[in-house]
Design a protein around this motif. Structure first.
Motif, PDB file in Angstrom:
ATOM      1  N   ILE B 744       0.767  -1.386  -0.087  1.00  0.00           N
ATOM      2  CA  ILE B 744       0.231  -0.029   0.178  1.00  0.00           C
ATOM      3  C   ILE B 744       0.858   1.240  -0.073  1.00  0.00           C
ATOM      4  CG2 ILE B 744      -1.927  -1.057   1.117  1.00  0.00           C
ATOM      5  CD1 ILE B 744      -1.646   0.392   3.559  1.00  0.00           C
ATOM      6  N   ALA B 745       1.990   1.206   0.512  1.00  0.00           N
ATOM      7  CA  ALA B 745       2.976   2.229   0.334  1.00  0.00           C
ATOM      8  C   ALA B 745       3.161   2.668  -1.167  1.00  0.00           C
ATOM      9  CB  ALA B 745       4.366   1.861   0.863  1.00  0.00           C
ATOM     10  N   LYS B 746       3.228   1.753  -2.181  1.00  0.00           N
ATOM     11  CA  LYS B 746       3.289   2.015  -3.688  1.00  0.00           C
ATOM     12  C   LYS B 746       2.034   2.948  -4.002  1.00  0.00           C
ATOM     13  CE  LYS B 746       5.338  -2.438  -5.025  1.00  0.00           C
ATOM     14  NZ  LYS B 746       4.978  -3.617  -5.758  1.00  0.00           N
ATOM     15  N   LEU B 747       0.972   2.900  -3.007  1.00  0.00           N
ATOM     16  CA  LEU B 747      -0.194   3.484  -3.501  1.00  0.00           C
ATOM     17  C   LEU B 747      -0.046   4.981  -2.952  1.00  0.00           C
ATOM     18  CD1 LEU B 747      -3.350   0.856  -2.649  1.00  0.00           C
ATOM     19  CD2 LEU B 747      -2.115   1.446  -4.878  1.00  0.00           C
ATOM     20  N   GLY B 748       0.872   5.350  -2.334  1.00  0.00           N
ATOM     21  CA  GLY B 748       1.049   6.514  -1.252  1.00  0.00           C
ATOM     22  C   GLY B 748       0.113   6.700  -0.240  1.00  0.00           C
ATOM     23  N   TRP B 749      -0.351   5.578   0.214  1.00  0.00           N
ATOM     24  CA  TRP B 749      -0.971   5.301   1.658  1.00  0.00           C
ATOM     25  C   TRP B 749       0.040   5.287   2.521  1.00  0.00           C
ATOM     26  CZ3 TRP B 749      -5.569   1.407   0.823  1.00  0.00           C
ATOM     27  CH2 TRP B 749      -6.485   1.852  -0.160  1.00  0.00           C
ATOM     28  N   LYS B 750      -0.340   5.686   3.873  1.00  0.00           N
ATOM     29  CA  LYS B 750       0.435   5.473   4.985  1.00  0.00           C
ATOM     30  C   LYS B 750      -0.192   4.192   5.794  1.00  0.00           C
ATOM     31  CE  LYS B 750       3.318   9.075   5.330  1.00  0.00           C
ATOM     32  NZ  LYS B 750       3.743   8.846   4.072  1.00  0.00           N
ATOM     33  N   LYS B 751      -1.562   4.114   5.718  1.00  0.00           N
ATOM     34  CA  LYS B 751      -2.222   2.834   6.210  1.00  0.00           C
ATOM     35  C   LYS B 751      -3.537   2.805   5.369  1.00  0.00           C
ATOM     36  CE  LYS B 751      -4.197   6.091   9.702  1.00  0.00           C
ATOM     37  NZ  LYS B 751      -4.574   6.292  10.789  1.00  0.00           N
ATOM     38  N   TYR B 752      -4.359   1.866   5.965  1.00  0.00           N
ATOM     39  CA  TYR B 752      -5.572   1.570   5.157  1.00  0.00           C
ATOM     40  C   TYR B 752      -6.646   2.724   5.023  1.00  0.00           C
ATOM     41  CZ  TYR B 752      -3.458  -2.776   4.697  1.00  0.00           C
ATOM     42  OH  TYR B 752      -2.391  -3.959   4.531  1.00  0.00           O
ATOM     43  N   GLU B 753      -7.236   3.163   4.123  1.00  0.00           N
ATOM     44  CA  GLU B 753      -7.911   4.282   4.094  1.00  0.00           C
ATOM     45  C   GLU B 753      -9.212   4.051   4.666  1.00  0.00           C
ATOM     46  OE1 GLU B 753      -7.374   7.313   1.591  1.00  0.00           O
ATOM     47  OE2 GLU B 753      -5.628   6.847   2.403  1.00  0.00           O
ATOM     48  N   SER B 754      -9.728   5.098   5.549  1.00  0.00           N
ATOM     49  CA  SER B 754     -11.027   4.577   6.447  1.00  0.00           C
ATOM     50  C   SER B 754     -12.246   4.613   5.607  1.00  0.00           C
ATOM     51  CB  SER B 754     -10.731   5.532   7.632  1.00  0.00           C
ATOM     52  OG  SER B 754     -10.962   6.980   6.907  1.00  0.00           O
ATOM     53  N   THR B 755     -12.159   5.394   4.455  1.00  0.00           N
ATOM     54  CA  THR B 755     -13.629   5.329   3.683  1.00  0.00           C
ATOM     55  C   THR B 755     -13.320   5.358   2.185  1.00  0.00           C
ATOM     56  OG1 THR B 755     -15.832   6.092   3.554  1.00  0.00           O
ATOM     57  CG2 THR B 755     -14.065   7.633   3.842  1.00  0.00           C
ATOM     58  N   PHE B 756     -14.202   5.622   1.320  1.00  0.00           N
ATOM     59  CA  PHE B 756     -13.973   5.719  -0.144  1.00  0.00           C
ATOM     60  C   PHE B 756     -12.502   5.700  -0.513  1.00  0.00           C
ATOM     61  CE2 PHE B 756     -13.619   7.722  -4.206  1.00  0.00           C
ATOM     62  CZ  PHE B 756     -13.833   6.592  -5.032  1.00  0.00           C
ATOM     63  N   TYR B 757     -11.821   5.022  -1.322  1.00  0.00           N
ATOM     64  CA  TYR B 757     -10.716   5.274  -1.963  1.00  0.00           C
ATOM     65  C   TYR B 757     -10.696   4.920  -3.332  1.00  0.00           C
ATOM     66  CZ  TYR B 757      -9.946   0.362  -0.548  1.00  0.00           C
ATOM     67  OH  TYR B 757      -9.968  -1.105  -0.401  1.00  0.00           O
ATOM     68  N   TRP B 758      -9.663   5.321  -4.017  1.00  0.00           N
ATOM     69  CA  TRP B 758      -9.548   5.092  -5.536  1.00  0.00           C
ATOM     70  C   TRP B 758      -7.915   5.034  -6.043  1.00  0.00           C
ATOM     71  CZ3 TRP B 758     -12.987   4.314  -9.420  1.00  0.00           C
ATOM     72  CH2 TRP B 758     -12.464   4.417 -10.600  1.00  0.00           C
ATOM     73  N   PHE B 759      -7.726   3.816  -6.713  1.00  0.00           N
ATOM     74  CA  PHE B 759      -6.345   3.864  -7.165  1.00  0.00           C
ATOM     75  C   PHE B 759      -6.581   3.144  -8.625  1.00  0.00           C
ATOM     76  CE2 PHE B 759      -6.824   0.408  -4.181  1.00  0.00           C
ATOM     77  CZ  PHE B 759      -6.341  -0.824  -4.690  1.00  0.00           C
ATOM     78  N   GLU B 760      -5.608   3.143  -9.610  1.00  0.00           N
ATOM     79  CA  GLU B 760      -5.745   2.598 -10.827  1.00  0.00           C
ATOM     80  C   GLU B 760      -5.106   1.248 -10.873  1.00  0.00           C
ATOM     81  OE1 GLU B 760      -7.607   4.224 -12.984  1.00  0.00           O
ATOM     82  OE2 GLU B 760      -7.422   6.191 -12.036  1.00  0.00           O
ATOM     83  N   THR B 761      -5.806   0.502 -11.939  1.00  0.00           N
ATOM     84  CA  THR B 761      -5.121  -0.844 -11.866  1.00  0.00           C
ATOM     85  C   THR B 761      -3.612  -0.832 -12.531  1.00  0.00           C
ATOM     86  OG1 THR B 761      -5.723  -3.012 -12.462  1.00  0.00           O
ATOM     87  CG2 THR B 761      -5.917  -1.539 -14.174  1.00  0.00           C
ATOM     88  N   VAL B 762      -3.035  -2.088 -12.752  1.00  0.00           N
ATOM     89  CA  VAL B 762      -1.855  -1.841 -13.198  1.00  0.00           C
ATOM     90  C   VAL B 762      -1.648  -2.410 -14.870  1.00  0.00           C
ATOM     91  CG1 VAL B 762      -0.360  -1.941 -11.302  1.00  0.00           C
ATOM     92  CG2 VAL B 762      -1.244  -4.189 -11.906  1.00  0.00           C
ATOM     93  N   TRP B 763      -0.695  -2.321 -15.211  1.00  0.00           N
ATOM     94  CA  TRP B 763      -0.584  -2.874 -16.948  1.00  0.00           C
ATOM     95  C   TRP B 763      -1.681  -2.465 -17.570  1.00  0.00           C
ATOM     96  CZ3 TRP B 763       4.082  -3.603 -17.740  1.00  0.00           C
ATOM     97  CH2 TRP B 763       4.906  -4.118 -16.938  1.00  0.00           C
ATOM     98  N   ASN B 764      -2.406  -1.327 -17.531  1.00  0.00           N
ATOM     99  CA  ASN B 764      -3.298  -1.038 -18.263  1.00  0.00           C
ATOM    100  C   ASN B 764      -3.216   0.579 -18.767  1.00  0.00           C
ATOM    101  OD1 ASN B 764      -5.862  -0.062 -19.104  1.00  0.00           O
ATOM    102  ND2 ASN B 764      -6.863  -1.097 -17.812  1.00  0.00           N
TER     103      ASN B 764
END
Lengths: 209, 945
Positions: B744-764
Motif C-alpha cells: 500500500i506504500a506503492k499507492l502512496g498510503w500510510k495505512k488503510y484508508e478509512s472510507t472511499f478510496y481510488w487507485f488505478e489498476t496496473v498494466w493498463n
C-alpha cells in the motif's frame, strides 16, 4: 507326472502373482532364481532371461532398482505405461468395469475374496493369485476336475483377453531387462497352461483321476 | 476362443519338467499365498446378491459441490444423479458431475504413497507403504520444527472445502499457516462485502425453491422469482464453478420477466442468455461502477417516481454514509491526468471503459429504477485486477443505497446467511496458544497466530492468505513486521499441497517452479514438499512425498456452497476406498500418531484419536455449530424464538420446539445436527429462508452490527474510546510498528484508508498513466477465461475434453498420431503405444481473438501465435478468430493449456500449442490489499509463429 504338473502350475502361478504384487521381495526373487526348467520352450527361455537379469547374489541396490522401475511401470503416480487391470484394457480405460465385477463374482462363487479388499479385483496379481488358488484346489482329488475346468474358463474369459496387451506394454516400456523377461514369462506360462488345460480336459493327454 | 498360437515354441511340454525348486524356496513360495482368503458361504451368498443402493452425497468435480445421488451396484458406483432434495441444484447434475465416475475409476489416479527418488520435477518416485511415507514426513517435520519453529510449515488445502482435518492437524502441530484455494481465487471481489458487512460474496436472490414460513405458520417451498434485473459484471455463473443454482436461477428469473445484463469483454455463456451484452474494456469495472454511482447520486429525485433511485431506508441499518459520500464526491471535481476529464463523469467513464456515455447513463438509470435488482460482480472482471477492491466497494454501496440488499428478488451476501460449520474441528483454539521466540536477542512471547507470515508480515489485511506470493517467501523467507514478534525472521521449509495445483494456477508458473526447486547446497530450500490428491497434477511433479487421497465418493465431509439461506449437506461414504487411498481424517489421525510417537510435544491423543475415534465423530463435531446464524428477517423463520438469538440444531428439533433458550448467551439450542441425521434426511438439512436480515443487526458481522461505510472509526463506550471498523485492527498494527506495508506504500498510503478510496489498476495503458507508453507496442489486453470442465484437476476426464466451451476450448487440434506418454525414469517418456487423433476431433485451449484483430494481423483461425508481455513473459497458442470478444482483448482460459503432467490425458499432448495464462502473469503483480495475483492485468503483443 500328473502330480508334478499340478504342483508346477501351483508354483508358477504363486510366483507370478507374487512378482506382480508390489514390492518385489528378496524371497520372491530368490524363489524365481531357484527354479530350473529343463526344456527349451519359450517359457523356459523367458525364465532363464529373468533369472540372468538378476544379480547373484541379489543386492539391495538391485532390489531397489527393480522396485523403482516397477513403480514407474505399474504403480504411479499418475499415468503408468503398463496398467495391470483387466478393466482398463477391456472397458474404455476405466477401472472397476464389467470385467472387475465378473471376476469378483467368480471369486465369491469359489468361496474366497482378495485379502486386500481395496485393490480392484481384476488386478493382474489377483487374477494370477486366483489361478494359484484354483491350482491348489486341483491337488485335492474331489475338487480337481472342477478346478481345472474353472482354470481354463478363467484363462480364456478373464485373463487372456487382456494379458497380451498388458504384456506388450510392459515389454515395450521396461528399462530393466528383468521386466521384459517377466512379461514374456507371464505370457508364455498363461498360453502354455491354456493349451495344457485344453488338452487335458479333452482327454487327449492325461487321465486326471 | 483363440489360443495363443503365436507364442514362440509353445509347447505343453514346457510345463512338464520344471524342477529344482529347493525346499527353502518352495516354502517361500507357499508362504506367498494366493492373495485370497476363504469366506463363509453365507458371506459369499450375501455378497453375490445384487444389492443396488442409492447414496446421497455431494459432488467434488468442481467446487460447487452439488448434492448428488449415486447408484451403487455390488460395491461399484454406476451412475450419478442430482439430489432432488438439495436446493443448490435441485435434482440437476451437470456434464462434469455426471462424468465423475471417470475420475473415481480413472486408471491414472494416485493409488499409493510415493517418495521421490530423483530430482524435483523429474518425476522419479518409488511406491512405499503408508508407514514409510508417514515416517519420512514426521521425521522431517519434527526436525524442521526444532530448527525453525512450526511456523516454517504451510498446509494449503486447495480447492475443495472439506479441509478441516488438515487444518486441525497443522494448527495443533503449531503452525498458523493453513490456507486454501480462496486465496488465489477472487479476494478483491469479496472486499466490499467484507469491510461493509463482514461478509464475502453478493449473489442474486435466485436460489429456488426456498423454504419459507407462511402466514398460517406452516413451512412451504417458495418457487417464485421476484428479481426484475440482474447485472453480472465480469461474472459468468454459467461457466464459473461454485454456485450451481445461479445458472438455473438466472434463466428461470428471466422467464419470470427479469432483465439480464452482462458486462464482460467476451460474450460469455451467461451473456448468450442475457438481454444485453456490454463488452467493457478489461480493468475498468471500477470506472463503470463509479460512473453509475455518480449518475445515481446526481440524478436521484425522491419526488419523481421515475428517478427515485435511492431507497433511503438503508440509513436505518448503516453508518458512515456522509463520510463515504464526501470522499467520493471530492474526487469527481478532479481531472484524470490521462484524458483531462472529470472523474466518474459519463464522458470520463466512456473514454476509459469503451462504453458510450449514453449507454452508461441508460445502464445507471435502469439499475436505479428497477427494483428488486442485483448488481453482481465476479472473479474474472474484478477479482483478477489490481484495483478490484474499488469496484467491489462501489458495487456493494450501489446494492445498499438502491435498497436491493436483502429484499426478496434483490441481492444477498451468501457468506452471512449460509450455515456455519467446522466449529472446534477447525482447530482455531490451537493457534491461540502462546509460544516464545528470540527476536533481536530478546525472548518474546505471543500467540501462534501472531507468527502468521501474511497477517503480521507483508500483508496485514489479507485475511484470506497470500498464496500467490508464496514463491517469494519460499525463496526469501518471512520477516514479521507487526505485532509482538515484529522483527522475527523465519524460512518456509515445508509445503503441503492438497487438492490444488499452484504451479499452474497460483500466479506465474516459472516463479513457482523456481521456488520449489531452489537449492541451498544440495538441499532444496523448501525442504519438504508433500502433495495430497486423487489426480496427479503438475505440482505433484515437484513433491518429495505423494499421498493418495480417497476420491470424493470414498470420503466424508460437509458442503454448503453459497446458498441464500442456511442449508448444509453431507458428503458420505458411497463406495469403499480404492487402492491404498485414505481420507483426510485417516491422514490426519495417521500423521498425528506418527508425530506423537516420535515425541512431538503438541500432538496429544486427547485431541485426536481419543477425541475422534471415528471419522463420523470428527464431522459431527464440525456440525455442532450448525446452522449458527442469527435468527432474523422477515418472515421470521421461527416465530416462537427470540429475534437475533443464534440458532443451533436440526431443523426438526427447532421446528418441534425440542430446544432450550439461553437468554444469557442468546442461543436457541436444539438437537445437534449429525451425519446420521443428515443421512436419514436425504443428505441435507434446510432451515427456513427470510429476507431483510440486516435490520436490527441481524446477520451482519460488523462491530457496529450495521452496514459500515467507514472502516476505521472511534466509538466511546463506558467513557473509553475504542477503534472499530474492519481496517482498524490493521491500522493499529501499522501505527504501533511505524511501518507501512510495502504494497500500500506503492499507492502512496500510510495505512488503510478509512472510507472511499481510488487507485488505478496496473498494466493498463488506457487508465493508468504509468503504462500509457506500452499502448502501441503491446496493443492487446489479455484476460482469463474459464473452461468449467477443463479446470485444473479434471482434464483427465475423457468425456469432458471433447466439449467446446465459449470459444476458449475449441476443436482446433491438427491430425496427430501421438505417443502415449507416461512418467519415465527421466521424466515424461513415450510408452510405446500410439494414439491417433483426427483433425478437429479434440478440444484444446485456444486464444480467443476478435476476427477484426485477426484480419489486421493477417491471421486465420488455427494459426499458432506467441504472446509476449513487456516483461518478456511468453506463451503460445492457436488463435480462434470470433466475433464474441471485444477488439483489443485476448482471452485465455486458466489451466487449459501448457499442461505438462502426463496424467492429464490428451491435453498433455497439445501442451506445445496451447497457452498457459500463468506463463504471462507478472510474478510480482499482487493486488495491494489482499495480495491476489493480477491474473487479468496483462498486456501483450502477438507474433505469428
Amino acid at each position: 507326472m500328473t502330480g508334478d504338473m499340478l504342483e508346477t502350475r501351483l508354483i508358477l502361478y504363486r510366483l507370478l502373482a507374487a512378482l506382480y504384487h508390489y514390492p518385489m521381495s528378496e524371497e520372491t526373487l530368490e524363489a524365481l532364481r531357484s527354479l530350473d526348467w529343463q526344456e527349451n520352450g519359450g517359457a523356459a527361455e523367458a525364465l532363464r532371461e529373468a533369472q540372468s537379469a538378476l544379480d547373484a547374489p541379489l543386492s539391495a541396490a538391485m532390489l531397489e532398482r527393480l522396485n523403482v522401475e516397477m513403480t514407474r511401470l505399474m504403480e504411479g503416480p499418475g499415468v503408468t505405461p503398463a496398467i495391470p487391470y483387466a478393466s482398463y484394457h477391456l472397458h474404455g480405460q476405466q477401472l472397476m468395469g464389467p470385467s472387475a465385477q465378473a471376476v469378483r463374482r467368480l471369486y465369491l462363487e469359489w468361496g474366497v475374496a482378495p485379502e486386500q479388499g481395496a485393490i480392484p479385483p481384476d488386478h493382474l496379481s489377483l487374477e494370477l493369485g486366483f489361478l494359484s488358488f484354483l491350482a491348489e484346489q486341483t491337488l485335492e482329488d474331489d475338487k480337481r476336475e472342477d478346478a481345472l475346468r474353472a482354470s481354463l474358463v478363467f484363462l480364456r474369459e478373464h485373463l487372456l483377453p487382456w494379458l497380451p496387451q498388458f504384456c506388450a506394454a510392459l515389454e515395450t516400456s521396461a528399462r530393466e531387462p528383468f521386466f521384459g523377461a517377466l512379461s514374456r514369462l507371464t505370457r508364455q506360462v498363461a498360453a502354455a497352461d491354456e493349451l495344457w488345460l485344453h488338452e487335458s480336459l479333452s482327454g487327449q493327454l492325461i487321465e486326471l483321476s | 476362443m483363440k489360443t495363443q498360437n503365436s507364442e514362440k515354441q509353445l509347447s505343453r511340454r514346457d510345463f512338464l519338467k520344471l524342477s529344482g525348486v529347493g525346499a527353502a524356496s518352495l516354502a517361500a513360495l507357499q508362504g506367498l499365498g494366493s492373495g485370497f482368503k476363504p469366506i463363509s458361504a453365507a458371506a459369499a451368498r450375501a455378497a453375490l446378491q445384487d444389492n443396488a443402493k442409492y447414496v446421497y452425497t455431494s459432488c467434488v468435480m468442481c467446487p460447487a459441490e452439488c448434492g448428488i445421488k449415486v447408484k451403487v451396484e455390488n460395491g461399484v458406483a454406476s451412475a450419478i444423479y442430482g439430489n432432488v432434495y438439495g436446493p443448490m441444484n435441485t435434482n440437476g447434475v451437470c456434464g462434469k458431475g455426471a462424468s465423475g465416475l471417470q475420475m473415481v475409476y480413472n486408471a491414472n489416479r494416485i493409488k499409493y504413497p510415493m517418495i521421490r527418488v530423483g530430482e524435483r520435477g523429474e518425476s522419479k518416485f518409488k511406491r512405499v507403504s503408508w508407514d514409510e511415507a508417514l515416517n519420512y514426513i514426521a521425521d522431517k517435520l519434527i526436525a524442521l520444527k526444532k530448527k525453525h519453529g512450526a511456523e516454517c510449515a504451510i498446509m494449503d488445502a486447495g480447492d475443495v472445502t472439506d479441509r478441516d482435518p488438515y487444518w486441525y492437524l497443522f494448527r495443533a502441530f503449531g503452525s498458523p499457516h493453513v490456507t486454501e484455494h480462496g486465496a488465489i481465487c477472487d479476494t478483491p471481489r469479496r472486499h466490499g462485502p467484507k469491510i461493509m458487512f463482514g461478509g464475502k460474496r453478493v449473489e442474486p436472490d435466485v436460489m429456488r425453491p426456498v423454504l419459507v414460513r407462511q402466514p398460517d405458520g406452516s413451512l412451504k417451498n417458495d418457487y417464485s422469482y421476484r428479481t426484475k434485473l440482474i447485472i453480472y459484471a465480469g461474472w459468468n455463473p454459467f461457466t464459473a464453478t461454485r454456485i450451481n443454482y445461479e445458472s438455473r436461477g438466472t434463466v428461470e428469473a428471466k422467464l419470470a420477466g427479469a432483465k439480464i445484463i452482462v458486462i464482460d469483454p467476451a460474450l460469455s455463456n451467461t451473456a448468450t442468455k442475457a438481454d444485453q451484452w456490454i463488452p467493457i474494456r478489461p480493468g475498468t469495472d471500477p470506472d463503470l461502477f463509479a460512473a453509475i454511482l455518480r449518475y445515481i447520486l446526481e440524478n436521484n429525485d425522491d419526488n419523481d417516481p421515475f428517478r427515485r433511485y435511492i431507497d433511503w431506508s438503508f440509513q436505518e441499518y448503516s453508518q458512515g454514509w456522509d463520510e463515504f459520500l464526501a470522499a467520493f464526491r471530492s474526487r469527481w471535481y478532479k481531472k484524470d491526468p490521462l484524458n483531462g476529464l472529470k472523474y466518474f463523469s459519463l464522458e470520463w467513464a466512456a473514454e476509459r471503459t469503451g462504453i458510450a456515455a449514453d449507454k452508461i447513463a441508460e445502464l445507471a438509470h435502469t439499475y436505479g429504477i428497477t427494483k428488486p435488482a442485483a448488481l453482481v460482480w465476479g472473479m474474472n472482471g474484478i477479482g483478477h485486477h489490481y484495483n478490484g477492491y474499488v469496484a467491489s466497494i462501489i458495487g456493494t454501496v450501489l446494492n445498499v443505497i438502491t435498497g436491493n440488499m436483502e429484499v426478496p428478488g434483490g441481492a444477498i451476501d451468501t457468506e452471512l446467511v449460509k450455515s456455519d460449520k467446522g466449529g472446534k474441528a477447525k482447530g482455531e483454539d490451537f493457534v491461540k496458544r502462546e509460544v516464545t521466540r528470540k527476536v533481536n536477542g530478546q525472548d518474546v512471547t505471543g500467540k501462534i497466530e501472531e507468527l502468521h507470515m501474511d497477517y503480521y508480515g507483508d500483508w496485514p489485511a489479507a485475511w484470506d492468505d497470500v498464496v500467490g506470493d508464496y514463491p517469494r517467501r519460499f525463496l526469501e523467507g518471512v520477516t514479521l513486521r507487526y505485532g509482538p514478534f515484529r522483527g522475527y525472521k523465519y524460512p518456509i521449509k515445508a509445503f503441503f499441497m492438497r487438492t490444488g495445483n499452484p504451479v499452474i494456477t497460483g500466479s506465474n508458473t516459472a516463479h513457482w517452479i523456481e521456488a520449489l526447486t531452489a537449492k541451498d547446497g544440495d538441499e532444496y530450500r523448501v525442504e519438504l514438499v508433500v502433495y495430497i490428491d486423487t489426480p496427479m497434477l503438475e505440482t505433484g511433479l515437484y513433491a518429495d512425498v505423494i499421498l493418495p487421497e480417497a476420491s470424493y465418493l470414498e470420503r466424508m465431509a460437509l458442503s454448503d456452497i453459497y446458498p441464500s439461506h442456511q442449508v448444509i449437506y453431507l458428503r458420505d461414504f458411497v463406495i469403499d476406498k480404492l487402492h491404498e487411498s485414505k481420507t483426510q481424517y485417516d491422514i490426519m489421525i495417521a500423521l498425528a500418531q506418527k508425530l506423537h510417537e516420535k515425541g512431538d510435544p503438541d500432538i496429544k491423543p486427547e485431541d485426536f484419536w481419543e477425541k475422534f475415534p471415528t471419522e463420523e465423530d470428527f464431522w459431527n463435531e464440525a456440525l455442532k455449530v450448525a446452522p449458527g446464524r442469527a435468527h432474523a428477517g422477515v418472515p421470521l423463520p421461527y416465530p416462537k424464538y427470540p429475534v437475533n438469538y443464534k440458532l443451533i440444531g436440526t431443523p426438526d428439533s427447532l421446528e418441534s420446539g425440542k430446544a432450550t433458550i439461553d437468554d444469557e448467551k442468546k442461543v436457541v439450542q436444539g438437537e445437534y445436527v449429525t451425519a446420521q441425521w443428515l443421512r436419514e434426511h436425504n443428505g441435507v438439512a434446510i432451515w427456513p429462508m427470510s429476507w431483510h436480515r440486516f435490520n436490527n443487526g441481524g446477520v451482519l458481522k460488523t462491530a457496529s452490527k450495521k452496514v459500515e461505510f467507514v472502516w476505521d472509526y472511534e466509538v466511546e463506550k463506558d467513557g473509553e474510546k475504542k477503534r472499530q471498523g474492519q481496517y482498524s485492527k490493521y491500522n493499529k498494527l501499522i501505527e504501533a510498528a511505524g511501518e507501512t506495508p510495502f504494497a500500500i506504500a506503492k499507492l502512496g498510503w500510510k495505512k488503510y484508508e478509512s472510507t472511499f478510496y481510488w487507485f488505478e489498476t496496473v498494466w493498463n495503458p488506457y487508465t493508468n498513466p504509468d503504462y500509457a507508453k506500452y499502448k502501441d507496442e503491446y496493443p492487446f489486453q489479455v484476460v482469463c477465461g474459464r473452461v468449467h470442465h477443463a479446470m485444473s484437476g479434471t482434464q483427465l476426464v475423457d468425456w469432458l475434453g471433447r466439449i467446446p466451451t465459449e470459444d476458449l476450448w475449441a476443436p482446433l487440434n491438427d491430425e496427430r498420431v501421438v505417443d502415449e506418454i507416461v512418467i519415465g525414469e527421466n521424466g515424461p517418456t513415450p510408452s510405446g503405444r500410439k494414439v491417433q487423433l483426427a483433425k478437429g476431433s479434440w478440444c484444446i485451449g485456444v486464444i480467443q481473438m476478435s476476427a477484426s484483430d485477426g484480419r489486421k494481423l493477417g491471421l486465420q483461425t488455427g494459426d499458432l501465435v506467441e504472446l509476449e508481455t513487456p516483461l518478456g513473459h511468453k506463451t503460445r497458442g492457436k488463435v480462434n478468430l470470433v466475433e464474441t470478444i471485444r477488439p483489443g482483448v485476448l482471452r485465455v482460459a486458466m489451466g487449459a493449456g501448457g499442461r505438462f503432467s502426463p496424467g492429464l490425458g490428451l491435453t498433455y499432448d497439445f501442451r506445445d500449442v496451447t497457452p498457459n495464462a500463468n506463463d504471462l502473469t507478472d510474478p510480482e503483480g499482487h493486488s495491494p490489499i489482499m495480495g491476489m495475483p493480477v491474473y487479468a492485468d496483462i498486456i501483450a503483443k502477438v507474433k505469428k509463429l
